[in-house]
Design a protein around this motif. Structure first.
Motif, PDB file in Angstrom:
ATOM      1  N   UNK A  54       0.819  -1.288   0.077  1.00 13.26           N
ATOM      2  CA  UNK A  54       0.091   0.032   0.126  1.00 13.26           C
ATOM      3  C   UNK A  54       0.740   1.306   0.075  1.00 13.26           C
ATOM      4  N   UNK A  55       1.863   1.310   0.725  1.00 12.93           N
ATOM      5  CA  UNK A  55       2.899   2.483   0.704  1.00 12.93           C
ATOM      6  C   UNK A  55       4.379   2.228   0.338  1.00 12.93           C
ATOM      7  N   UNK A  56       4.649   1.089   0.012  1.00 10.40           N
ATOM      8  CA  UNK A  56       6.021   0.840  -0.374  1.00 10.40           C
ATOM      9  C   UNK A  56       7.020   0.828   0.789  1.00 10.40           C
ATOM     10  N   UNK A  57       6.356   0.778   2.050  1.00 14.55           N
ATOM     11  CA  UNK A  57       7.405   0.723   3.255  1.00 14.55           C
ATOM     12  C   UNK A  57       8.146  -0.598   3.588  1.00 14.55           C
ATOM     13  N   UNK A  58       9.414  -0.678   3.682  1.00 17.82           N
ATOM     14  CA  UNK A  58      10.052  -1.890   3.788  1.00 17.82           C
ATOM     15  C   UNK A  58      10.567  -2.033   5.228  1.00 17.82           C
ATOM     16  N   UNK A  59      10.388  -3.043   5.856  1.00 18.33           N
ATOM     17  CA  UNK A  59      11.077  -3.492   7.191  1.00 18.33           C
ATOM     18  C   UNK A  59      12.053  -4.614   7.145  1.00 18.33           C
ATOM     19  N   UNK A  60      12.934  -4.671   8.121  1.00 12.54           N
ATOM     20  CA  UNK A  60      14.080  -5.363   8.169  1.00 12.54           C
ATOM     21  C   UNK A  60      14.301  -5.780   9.567  1.00 12.54           C
ATOM     22  N   UNK A  61      14.694  -7.113   9.736  1.00 14.73           N
ATOM     23  CA  UNK A  61      15.525  -7.373  10.923  1.00 14.73           C
ATOM     24  C   UNK A  61      16.742  -6.881  11.088  1.00 14.73           C
ATOM     25  N   UNK A  68      20.532  -7.181   3.192  1.00 13.78           N
ATOM     26  CA  UNK A  68      19.339  -7.763   2.477  1.00 13.78           C
ATOM     27  C   UNK A  68      18.431  -6.693   1.998  1.00 13.78           C
ATOM     28  N   UNK A  69      17.746  -6.906   0.736  1.00 14.07           N
ATOM     29  CA  UNK A  69      16.972  -5.930   0.145  1.00 14.07           C
ATOM     30  C   UNK A  69      15.496  -6.882  -0.146  1.00 14.07           C
ATOM     31  N   UNK A  70      14.397  -6.368   0.206  1.00 16.71           N
ATOM     32  CA  UNK A  70      13.110  -7.075  -0.398  1.00 16.71           C
ATOM     33  C   UNK A  70      12.644  -6.138  -1.577  1.00 16.71           C
ATOM     34  N   UNK A  71      12.209  -6.826  -2.492  1.00 17.02           N
ATOM     35  CA  UNK A  71      11.671  -6.140  -3.860  1.00 17.02           C
ATOM     36  C   UNK A  71      10.649  -6.981  -4.493  1.00 17.02           C
ATOM     37  N   UNK A  72       9.880  -6.167  -5.455  1.00 16.56           N
ATOM     38  CA  UNK A  72       8.884  -6.968  -6.082  1.00 16.56           C
ATOM     39  C   UNK A  72       8.784  -6.549  -7.501  1.00 16.56           C
ATOM     40  N   UNK A  73       8.540  -7.405  -8.510  1.00 23.04           N
ATOM     41  CA  UNK A  73       8.205  -6.989  -9.680  1.00 23.04           C
ATOM     42  C   UNK A  73       6.866  -7.472 -10.081  1.00 23.04           C
ATOM     43  N   UNK A  74       5.991  -6.251 -10.116  1.00 22.86           N
ATOM     44  CA  UNK A  74       4.330  -6.621 -10.220  1.00 22.86           C
ATOM     45  C   UNK A  74       4.017  -7.099 -11.548  1.00 22.86           C
ATOM     46  N   UNK A  75       4.562  -6.881 -12.477  1.00 22.21           N
ATOM     47  CA  UNK A  75       4.499  -7.438 -13.704  1.00 22.21           C
ATOM     48  C   UNK A  75       4.890  -9.012 -13.800  1.00 22.21           C
ATOM     49  N   UNK A  76       5.457  -9.307 -13.160  1.00 20.30           N
ATOM     50  CA  UNK A  76       5.776 -10.888 -13.099  1.00 20.30           C
ATOM     51  C   UNK A  76       5.435 -11.608 -11.867  1.00 20.30           C
ATOM     52  N   UNK A  77       4.628 -10.757 -11.169  1.00 20.75           N
ATOM     53  CA  UNK A  77       4.146 -11.569  -9.680  1.00 20.75           C
ATOM     54  C   UNK A  77       5.216 -12.113  -8.921  1.00 20.75           C
ATOM     55  N   UNK A  85      26.623 -10.314   1.251  1.00 24.70           N
ATOM     56  CA  UNK A  85      27.545 -10.170   2.217  1.00 24.70           C
ATOM     57  C   UNK A  85      27.068 -11.296   3.228  1.00 24.70           C
ATOM     58  N   UNK A  86      26.580 -12.387   2.591  1.00 26.28           N
ATOM     59  CA  UNK A  86      26.020 -13.493   3.628  1.00 26.28           C
ATOM     60  C   UNK A  86      27.003 -14.132   4.506  1.00 26.28           C
ATOM     61  N   UNK A  87      26.672 -14.629   5.643  1.00 28.35           N
ATOM     62  CA  UNK A  87      27.254 -15.025   6.755  1.00 28.35           C
ATOM     63  C   UNK A  87      26.824 -16.407   7.089  1.00 28.35           C
ATOM     64  N   UNK A  88      27.715 -17.148   7.966  1.00 31.85           N
ATOM     65  CA  UNK A  88      27.212 -18.392   8.082  1.00 31.85           C
ATOM     66  C   UNK A  88      25.918 -18.422   8.985  1.00 31.85           C
ATOM     67  N   UNK A  89      25.735 -17.325   9.945  1.00 31.74           N
ATOM     68  CA  UNK A  89      24.462 -17.060  10.663  1.00 31.74           C
ATOM     69  C   UNK A  89      23.388 -16.887   9.723  1.00 31.74           C
ATOM     70  N   UNK A  90      23.263 -16.767   8.422  1.00 31.43           N
ATOM     71  CA  UNK A  90      22.172 -16.674   7.760  1.00 31.43           C
ATOM     72  C   UNK A  90      21.800 -17.830   7.137  1.00 31.43           C
TER      73      UNK A  90
END
Length: 126
Positions: A54-61, A68-77, A85-90
């Motif tokens: 609804x407003x495009x706001x993103x939240x992250x741990x 990390x980045x969350x995104x979407x492509x609405x045309x492709x659903x 920078x992945x770490x073993x804890x991920x």
């Protein structure tokens, strides 16, 4: 009800990158929250990222902010989780989820989501 199919997981070395994809099949118009969660062995499922349609706001741990980045492509659903920078804890099984409602705390509240992907394993190891 949506069908969510995930891809993009795998084995990566520390410091590497992966991009997870989640393709939604179905009518998505009334889904207002898109989230990524992960579950490591012996731990509860935890929120990773959330996107408000609804407003495009993103939240992250805190543990993934700046990496990390969350995104979407609405045309492709399709929703993505770019992981740098992945770490073993991920290391965990990662799940995408869609919710028909939205509140500010949905980023870490899996019970508020309605449809889930099958999960994909991400392993960060040398």
């Amino acid at each position: 009800q949506l069908q969510l199919v995930q891809s993009g997981g795998g084995l990566v070395q520390p410091g590497g990158s992966l991009r997870l994809s989640c393709v939604a099949s179905g009518f998505t118009l009334y889904y207002y929250a898109i989230g990524w969660f992960r579950q490591a062995p012996g731990k509860e499922r935890e929120g990773v990222a959330c996107f408000s349609t609804s407003d495009g706001i993103t939240s992250y741990a805190d543990s993934v902010k700046g990496r990390f980045t969350i995104s979407r492509d609405t045309a492709k659903n399709t929703v993505y989780l770019q992981m740098n920078s992945l770490q073993p804890e991920d290391t965990a099984v990662y799940y995408c989820a869609f919710g028909r409602g939205y509140v500010a705390t949905m980023w870490n509240r899996p019970s508020l989501y309605d449809d889930w992907g099958q999960g994909t394993q991400v392993t960060v190891s040398s």
